[in-house]
Design a protein around this motif. Structure first.
Motif, PDB file in Angstrom:
ATOM      1  N   SER A 134      -3.543  -3.345  -7.111  1.00  0.00           N
ATOM      2  CA  SER A 134      -4.095  -4.693  -7.247  1.00  0.00           C
ATOM      3  C   SER A 134      -4.710  -4.730  -5.854  1.00  0.00           C
ATOM      4  N   MET A 135      -4.778  -5.342  -4.534  1.00  0.00           N
ATOM      5  CA  MET A 135      -5.082  -5.897  -3.520  1.00  0.00           C
ATOM      6  C   MET A 135      -6.825  -6.127  -4.196  1.00  0.00           C
ATOM      7  N   LEU A 136      -7.377  -4.817  -3.795  1.00  0.00           N
ATOM      8  CA  LEU A 136      -8.528  -4.555  -4.212  1.00  0.00           C
ATOM      9  C   LEU A 136      -9.003  -4.812  -5.770  1.00  0.00           C
ATOM     10  N   THR A 137      -8.599  -4.568  -6.653  1.00  0.00           N
ATOM     11  CA  THR A 137      -8.531  -4.888  -7.562  1.00  0.00           C
ATOM     12  C   THR A 137      -8.646  -6.716  -8.207  1.00  0.00           C
ATOM     13  N   HIS A 138      -7.473  -6.734  -8.242  1.00  0.00           N
ATOM     14  CA  HIS A 138      -7.707  -8.195  -7.914  1.00  0.00           C
ATOM     15  C   HIS A 138      -8.440  -9.471  -7.196  1.00  0.00           C
ATOM     16  N   TRP A 139      -7.890  -9.254  -6.092  1.00  0.00           N
ATOM     17  CA  TRP A 139      -8.247  -9.891  -5.193  1.00  0.00           C
ATOM     18  C   TRP A 139      -9.650  -9.842  -4.556  1.00  0.00           C
ATOM     19  N   VAL A 140     -10.173  -8.734  -4.584  1.00  0.00           N
ATOM     20  CA  VAL A 140     -11.255  -8.639  -3.917  1.00  0.00           C
ATOM     21  C   VAL A 140     -12.239  -8.474  -5.180  1.00  0.00           C
ATOM     22  N   ARG A 141     -12.431  -7.540  -6.382  1.00  0.00           N
ATOM     23  CA  ARG A 141     -12.856  -7.504  -7.346  1.00  0.00           C
ATOM     24  C   ARG A 141     -13.011  -8.462  -8.014  1.00  0.00           C
TER      25      ARG A 141
ATOM     26  N   LEU B 220     -14.301   1.650  -5.823  1.00  0.00           N
ATOM     27  CA  LEU B 220     -14.191   0.833  -6.439  1.00  0.00           C
ATOM     28  C   LEU B 220     -15.185  -0.340  -7.560  1.00  0.00           C
ATOM     29  N   ASP B 221     -15.577   0.250  -8.307  1.00  0.00           N
ATOM     30  CA  ASP B 221     -16.016   0.002  -9.158  1.00  0.00           C
ATOM     31  C   ASP B 221     -15.370   0.298 -10.716  1.00  0.00           C
ATOM     32  N   ARG B 222     -14.643   1.552 -10.603  1.00  0.00           N
ATOM     33  CA  ARG B 222     -13.787   2.597 -11.038  1.00  0.00           C
ATOM     34  C   ARG B 222     -12.391   2.266 -10.974  1.00  0.00           C
ATOM     35  N   LEU B 223     -11.970   1.562  -9.893  1.00  0.00           N
ATOM     36  CA  LEU B 223     -10.941   1.832  -9.467  1.00  0.00           C
ATOM     37  C   LEU B 223      -9.579   0.638 -10.844  1.00  0.00           C
ATOM     38  N   THR B 224      -8.870   1.497 -11.280  1.00  0.00           N
ATOM     39  CA  THR B 224      -8.264   0.694 -12.414  1.00  0.00           C
ATOM     40  C   THR B 224      -6.257   0.766 -12.136  1.00  0.00           C
ATOM     41  N   LEU B 225      -5.318   0.337 -12.430  1.00  0.00           N
ATOM     42  CA  LEU B 225      -4.031   0.401 -12.330  1.00  0.00           C
ATOM     43  C   LEU B 225      -4.132   0.570 -13.956  1.00  0.00           C
ATOM     44  N   ARG B 226      -3.040   1.710 -13.861  1.00  0.00           N
ATOM     45  CA  ARG B 226      -3.045   2.240 -14.920  1.00  0.00           C
ATOM     46  C   ARG B 226      -1.663   1.075 -15.625  1.00  0.00           C
ATOM     47  N   ALA B 227      -1.348   0.820 -16.862  1.00  0.00           N
ATOM     48  CA  ALA B 227      -0.114   0.027 -17.133  1.00  0.00           C
ATOM     49  C   ALA B 227       1.310   0.895 -16.978  1.00  0.00           C
ATOM     50  N   PRO B 228       2.170   0.523 -16.655  1.00  0.00           N
ATOM     51  CA  PRO B 228       3.277   1.337 -15.744  1.00  0.00           C
ATOM     52  C   PRO B 228       4.310   1.822 -16.722  1.00  0.00           C
ATOM     53  N   GLU B 229       4.738   3.013 -16.662  1.00  0.00           N
ATOM     54  CA  GLU B 229       5.576   3.687 -17.656  1.00  0.00           C
ATOM     55  C   GLU B 229       6.901   4.629 -16.815  1.00  0.00           C
ATOM     56  N   PHE B 230       7.633   4.364 -18.130  1.00  0.00           N
ATOM     57  CA  PHE B 230       8.996   4.148 -17.757  1.00  0.00           C
ATOM     58  C   PHE B 230       9.393   6.187 -17.180  1.00  0.00           C
ATOM     59  N   VAL B 231       9.945   6.406 -17.085  1.00  0.00           N
ATOM     60  CA  VAL B 231       9.972   8.545 -16.708  1.00  0.00           C
ATOM     61  C   VAL B 231      11.522   8.182 -16.182  1.00  0.00           C
ATOM     62  N   HIS B 232      11.852   9.075 -16.669  1.00  0.00           N
ATOM     63  CA  HIS B 232      12.683   9.990 -16.010  1.00  0.00           C
ATOM     64  C   HIS B 232      12.874  11.520 -15.438  1.00  0.00           C
TER      65      HIS B 232
ATOM     66  N   ARG C  99     -10.903 -11.419  -9.645  1.00  0.00           N
ATOM     67  CA  ARG C  99     -10.901 -12.779  -9.515  1.00  0.00           C
ATOM     68  C   ARG C  99     -12.085 -13.542  -9.607  1.00  0.00           C
ATOM     69  N   ASP C 100     -12.494 -14.518 -10.024  1.00  0.00           N
ATOM     70  CA  ASP C 100     -13.383 -15.939 -10.106  1.00  0.00           C
ATOM     71  C   ASP C 100     -14.497 -15.692  -8.955  1.00  0.00           C
ATOM     72  N   ARG C 101     -15.803 -15.416  -8.715  1.00  0.00           N
ATOM     73  CA  ARG C 101     -16.000 -15.162  -7.533  1.00  0.00           C
ATOM     74  C   ARG C 101     -15.490 -16.108  -6.060  1.00  0.00           C
ATOM     75  N   GLY C 102     -15.321 -17.557  -6.545  1.00  0.00           N
ATOM     76  CA  GLY C 102     -15.013 -18.382  -5.234  1.00  0.00           C
ATOM     77  C   GLY C 102     -14.041 -18.365  -4.859  1.00  0.00           C
ATOM     78  N   GLU C 103     -13.172 -17.379  -5.509  1.00  0.00           N
ATOM     79  CA  GLU C 103     -11.201 -16.802  -5.542  1.00  0.00           C
ATOM     80  C   GLU C 103     -11.391 -15.563  -4.825  1.00  0.00           C
ATOM     81  N   ARG C 104     -11.921 -15.308  -4.333  1.00  0.00           N
ATOM     82  CA  ARG C 104     -11.737 -14.010  -3.927  1.00  0.00           C
ATOM     83  C   ARG C 104     -11.322 -13.955  -2.657  1.00  0.00           C
ATOM     84  N   LEU C 105     -11.093 -12.868  -2.025  1.00  0.00           N
ATOM     85  CA  LEU C 105     -11.051 -12.457  -0.780  1.00  0.00           C
ATOM     86  C   LEU C 105     -11.336 -11.331  -0.237  1.00  0.00           C
ATOM     87  N   PRO C 106     -12.346 -11.751   0.546  1.00  0.00           N
ATOM     88  CA  PRO C 106     -13.423 -10.484   1.894  1.00  0.00           C
ATOM     89  C   PRO C 106     -13.087  -9.002   1.407  1.00  0.00           C
ATOM     90  N   LEU C 107     -12.969  -8.294   1.419  1.00  0.00           N
ATOM     91  CA  LEU C 107     -13.603  -7.009   1.724  1.00  0.00           C
ATOM     92  C   LEU C 107     -12.541  -6.442   2.930  1.00  0.00           C
TER      93      LEU C 107
END
Length: 580
Positions: free
Chosen positions: A464-471, A517-529, A473-481
């Motif tokens: 999520s550091m790479l997806t949310h903060w780098v890619r 990076l273009d394809r980088l995606t966090l999947r939804a959490p899942e509960f496993v045993h 978020r709004d352009r003016g709020e992103r952090l450099p890669l």
């Protein structure tokens, strides 16, 4: 003839300098060349055109202390580009341990870190009593990633002081001398730090605070002094107030940390969150940490890359789990519970009841449903807007937010998971986290990987550091890669003295991620045993990691384990490479 060449990728080497098109050569687990390597031959070649080539991520705040006994991959961290982890945080761990204290240590870990006690009981091998014996047991198993360990205060106190230590009684002079000797022994065989916890939110399964919570400065300075004598190791702690509890002197903890670090010459890293009890207090704490550098101290606030949150579901905890009518069906499997709860009569009864014996820690956090959000079933959003909350939805629709949550948890058409941020989410924005991440005395951590199994899955924070903060978020709020890569590689490695990794340069360990990076995606959490004794936990995978390489071996390809196990126990600090 190189062992491996990664060609044509955008190399972001971990130093913070701009990325560049380059090739990376690897031989015998070490990077040997970085540049344009046309014509040079290799046994294995990977084409990384259009991909990022970055160092393996270093996670310095995990709780894999028990999981190292049964899981050679150390999931879920390995799915998110992590190639090195530090465990033994927050003063909890499993060594040293008298045989008659093993169950007690399991209860301590279960209470503080929400790891199922039955899983720990079945999965831990207990091939040790002393800390050196624990490291020997850990080193005897190959893994997908490297692990390093710290000496935990809670286990230390219980080993030396028995029930007095568990009860947070003050040590005698002999007690303290023995604890110092054991820390000294741990550092000598490869511990890379000492850890403790002082937050009132860290409770054993019995409800008692972690041993060390109320330790005096004499005890803390004596134990920290051992690090100074040895000239190695990090002092890690979760300070009073970090868990959101109100404190009389919000700056009392950092004052003694500043004096301790200056006195012993060792770095201290402490957990820091923004919390609504003192919304701007974190700024003052960071200013004190920055000013402390001039006094010879070395303080590093350890912050998370996203809010400290819980994920509510019928598999974990939820607003109804302590209501009498729900408790009568709580033994049913989740699928059957979901069906039963859709019965209108049971729904009415549960919604009309109050909880029995609520968790006292719940009073530390805001209770309003304005902080409860539906979690998307495809890709989670860790920064939802205020109007997306169940409270806002209820006001628009004229329905009760509690009823909406109940129906969301029990519906077959939703993810059945509710996102509830607790800390680091002021005014429904992550701006405080962004500001923290940009501060010079901040290190990225607090993923708690391996812990809080039924409530969080922040081991996925590197993604999520790479997806949310780098890619995203709004352009003016992103952090450099380049900055974000450095925060996850070089900086944490340097803090803990793991100076042979974290950079893609000749002589460094060949821990490498190749990422789309273009394809980088966090999947939804899942509960496993999938824990021992069929214990349950939240896990979260990602797409977009084409390759993860550890010590020159491909460990993961397209998110799937190759079976390679190059990871080892890291004993002590590592010098940086000498490049001639």
């Amino acid at each position: 003839m190189h062992d491996l060449i990664i060609r044509n990728g955008t190399v972001v080497d971990g130093s913070g300098i701009p990325g560049r098109l380059a090739d990376v050569a690897v031989d015998e687990g070490v990077i040997t060349r970085v540049g344009r390597l046309r014509g040079e031959r290799c046994s294995t070649e990977i084409d990384a055109e259009g991909r990022l080539v970055v160092p393996g991520f270093v996670d310095i705040h995990t709780h894999f202390d028990g999981q190292v006994s049964w899981d050679p991959q150390l999931t879920p961290s390995c799915w998110h580009g992590v190639t090195s982890v530090v465990m033994g945080n927050c003063g909890v761990g499993f060594a040293p341990a008298h045989p008659d204290r093993q169950d007690w240590l399991i209860g301590l870990m279960e209470g503080v870190e929400d790891i199922p006690g039955a899983s720990l009981s079945e999965g831990i091998t207990w091939e040790w009593e002393t800390f050196p014996e624990y490291l020997d047991a850990v080193s005897g198993v190959s893994r997908a990633i490297d692990v390093a360990a710290q000496v935990p205060h809670g286990a230390l106190r219980a080993y030396v002081m028995g029930e007095r230590g568990a009860n947070n009684e003050p040590p005698t002079e002999d007690d303290l001398r023995r604890m110092c000797d054991l820390v000294r022994e741990g550092l000598a065989v490869g511990a890379i730090g000492f850890s403790t916890s002082r937050t009132l939110t860290h409770l054993a399964i019995t409800g008692r605070p972690v041993p060390g919570t109320f330790a005096t400065e004499d005890e803390l300075f004596a134990l920290g002094g051992v690090l100074g004598e040895a000239g190695t190791g990090v002092f890690q702690l979760v300070p009073l107030g970090a868990g959101g509890e109100k404190v009389d002197d919000p700056f009392g903890e950092i004052k003694w940390m500043r004096r301790l670090s200056a006195a012993v010459g060792r770095p201290i890293t402490f957990g820091l969150f923004q919390n609504d009890n003192d919304p701007d207090g974190w700024r003052e704490l960071l200013q004190i940490a920055e000013d402390a550098v001039a006094c010879g101290a070395d303080l590093h606030a350890q912050v998370a890359g996203r809010p400290f949150s819980v994920i509510i579901s019928l598999d974990s905890t939820h607003p109804f789990h302590k209501r009498p009518s729900y408790k009568r069906i709580a033994h049913l499997p989740a699928a059957k519970r979901r069906v039963a709860m859709r019965d209108p009569r049971l729904r009415e009864r549960i919604l009309g009841e109050s909880p029995e014996n609520p968790d006292p820690r719940s009073a530390l956090f805001l209770q309003g449903y304005e902080r409860h959000f539906p979690m998307d079933s495809l890709s989670p959003n860790y920064e939802p807007a205020a109007e997306e909350s169940f409270d806002a939805i209820g006001k628009r629709s004229g329905q009760s937010p509690e009823g909406l949550i109940y129906d969301f948890l029990t519906s077959e058409k939703t993810s059945g998971m509710v996102f509830r941020p607790l800390l680091g989410y002021s005014e429904f924005t992550l701006d405080p986290i962004r500001e923290m991440l940009l501060h010079p005395q901040v290190v990225l951590g607090l993923s708690d990987a391996g812990a809080h199994c039924r409530l969080i899955c922040d081991a996925s924070t590197p993604t999520s550091m790479l997806t949310h903060w780098v890619r995203d978020r709004d352009r003016g709020e992103r952090l450099p890669l380049e900055y974000v890569v450095r925060k996850q590689t070089f900086e944490p490695a340097q803090l803990y003295g793991l100076c042979d990794r974290g950079l893609l340069r000749p002589g460094y360990r060949a821990d490498i991620n190749i990422i789309d990076l273009d394809r980088l995606t966090l999947r939804a959490p899942e509960f496993v045993h999938d824990l021992p004794a069929s214990g349950g936990r939240l896990v979260q995978r990602a797409d977009g990691y084409d390759y993860t390489i550890a010590a020159g071996q491909v460990t993961y390809r397209d998110g799937k384990w190759t079976g390679a196990l190059p990871g080892k126990l890291v004993r002590g600090t590592r010098s940086g490479p000498v490049v001639l």
